[in-house]
Design a protein around this motif. Structure first.
Motif, PDB file in Angstrom:
ATOM      1  N   SER A 109      -4.479  24.438 -15.557  1.00  0.00           N
ATOM      2  CA  SER A 109      -4.385  23.022 -15.185  1.00  0.00           C
ATOM      3  C   SER A 109      -4.495  22.091 -16.390  1.00  0.00           C
ATOM      4  N   THR A 134       2.123  34.209  -9.188  1.00  0.00           N
ATOM      5  CA  THR A 134       1.012  34.186  -8.235  1.00  0.00           C
ATOM      6  C   THR A 134       0.941  32.833  -7.536  1.00  0.00           C
ATOM      7  N   THR A 135       0.318  32.840  -6.380  1.00  0.00           N
ATOM      8  CA  THR A 135       0.118  31.595  -5.640  1.00  0.00           C
ATOM      9  C   THR A 135      -0.696  30.607  -6.459  1.00  0.00           C
ATOM     10  N   GLU A 136      -1.700  31.103  -7.196  1.00  0.00           N
ATOM     11  CA  GLU A 136      -2.543  30.216  -8.017  1.00  0.00           C
ATOM     12  C   GLU A 136      -1.712  29.484  -9.061  1.00  0.00           C
ATOM     13  N   LEU A 138       1.594  28.989  -9.084  1.00  0.00           N
ATOM     14  CA  LEU A 138       2.538  28.095  -8.409  1.00  0.00           C
ATOM     15  C   LEU A 138       1.856  26.813  -7.952  1.00  0.00           C
ATOM     16  N   ASN A 139       0.652  26.931  -7.399  1.00  0.00           N
ATOM     17  CA  ASN A 139      -0.078  25.743  -6.942  1.00  0.00           C
ATOM     18  C   ASN A 139      -0.413  24.805  -8.093  1.00  0.00           C
ATOM     19  N   ARG A 140      -0.815  25.362  -9.233  1.00  0.00           N
ATOM     20  CA  ARG A 140      -1.125  24.516 -10.394  1.00  0.00           C
ATOM     21  C   ARG A 140       0.125  23.795 -10.887  1.00  0.00           C
ATOM     22  N   MET A 142       2.890  23.092  -9.145  1.00  0.00           N
ATOM     23  CA  MET A 142       3.298  22.085  -8.152  1.00  0.00           C
ATOM     24  C   MET A 142       2.383  20.868  -8.212  1.00  0.00           C
ATOM     25  N   ALA A 143       1.086  21.084  -8.446  1.00  0.00           N
ATOM     26  CA  ALA A 143       0.120  19.980  -8.489  1.00  0.00           C
ATOM     27  C   ALA A 143       0.406  19.014  -9.635  1.00  0.00           C
TER      28      ALA A 143
END
Length: 170
Positions: A109, A134-136, A138-140, A142-143
């Motif tokens: 992040s 990983t989902t982690e 991808l989420n970072r 996208m955020a």
């Protein structure tokens, strides 16, 4: 890779030169700036989770062409990203080649907040045994508001930069 070990830490000496922002490759219409590694050694404290000593010594470099910046990161992990940010202010980039195929331990992040990529490219195979990206990760990504392109779902990803105003990703 050479190494020495003590009771308090392990230090590894990869067979590469330390880089910093004074290291640059320049051509008529492009430049490549190097931001990491900034030392010619890496300690065991810089190794986190996934990856190897070699992964954490992946270079961080930025290709500048026609007013656009593309950051290439190899397999560097969050520990390496933190070392790079401690030594240099990383630039805002138009395109980020996401580190380590989108592993959970890369593309942190803080790194994303500093580089602010508009577009992120993840290179990974379909149904790979590591479950990358990983989902982690991808989420970072996208955020931070970056548009994501993935070779496992999009196929080949081609970045076209023709002028400062015209750039596309296919």
């Amino acid at each position: 890779i050479s190494a020495f070990y003590s009771e308090t830490s392990n230090v590894f000496f990869p067979d590469v030169a330390a880089m910093n922002t004074t290291h640059k490759i320049e051509g008529a219409h492009y430049s490549i700036d190097f931001y990491y590694p900034t030392t010619n050694y890496i300690t065991s404290s810089m190794i986190d989770g996934e990856g190897t000593v070699e992964d954490n010594y992946s270079p961080i470099m930025v290709l500048s062409f026609n007013g656009k910046k593309i950051m290439l990161t190899g397999d560097i992990s969050v520990a390496g990203e933190q070392m790079a940010m401690a030594q240099n202010t990383l630039p805002d980039v138009d395109v980020l080649k996401v580190a380590h195929h989108g592993s959970a331990s890369s593309t942190g992040s803080a790194f994303l907040a500093q580089t602010k990529p508009e577009h992120s490219v993840i290179c990974c195979g379909q149904n790979n045994k590591y479950n990358h990206p990983t989902t982690e990760a991808l989420n970072r990504i996208m955020a931070c508001g970056s548009q994501i392109y993935r070779t496992d779902t999009n196929g080949n990803v081609v970045v076209n930069i023709t002028t400062e105003q015209v750039a596309s990703i296919n």
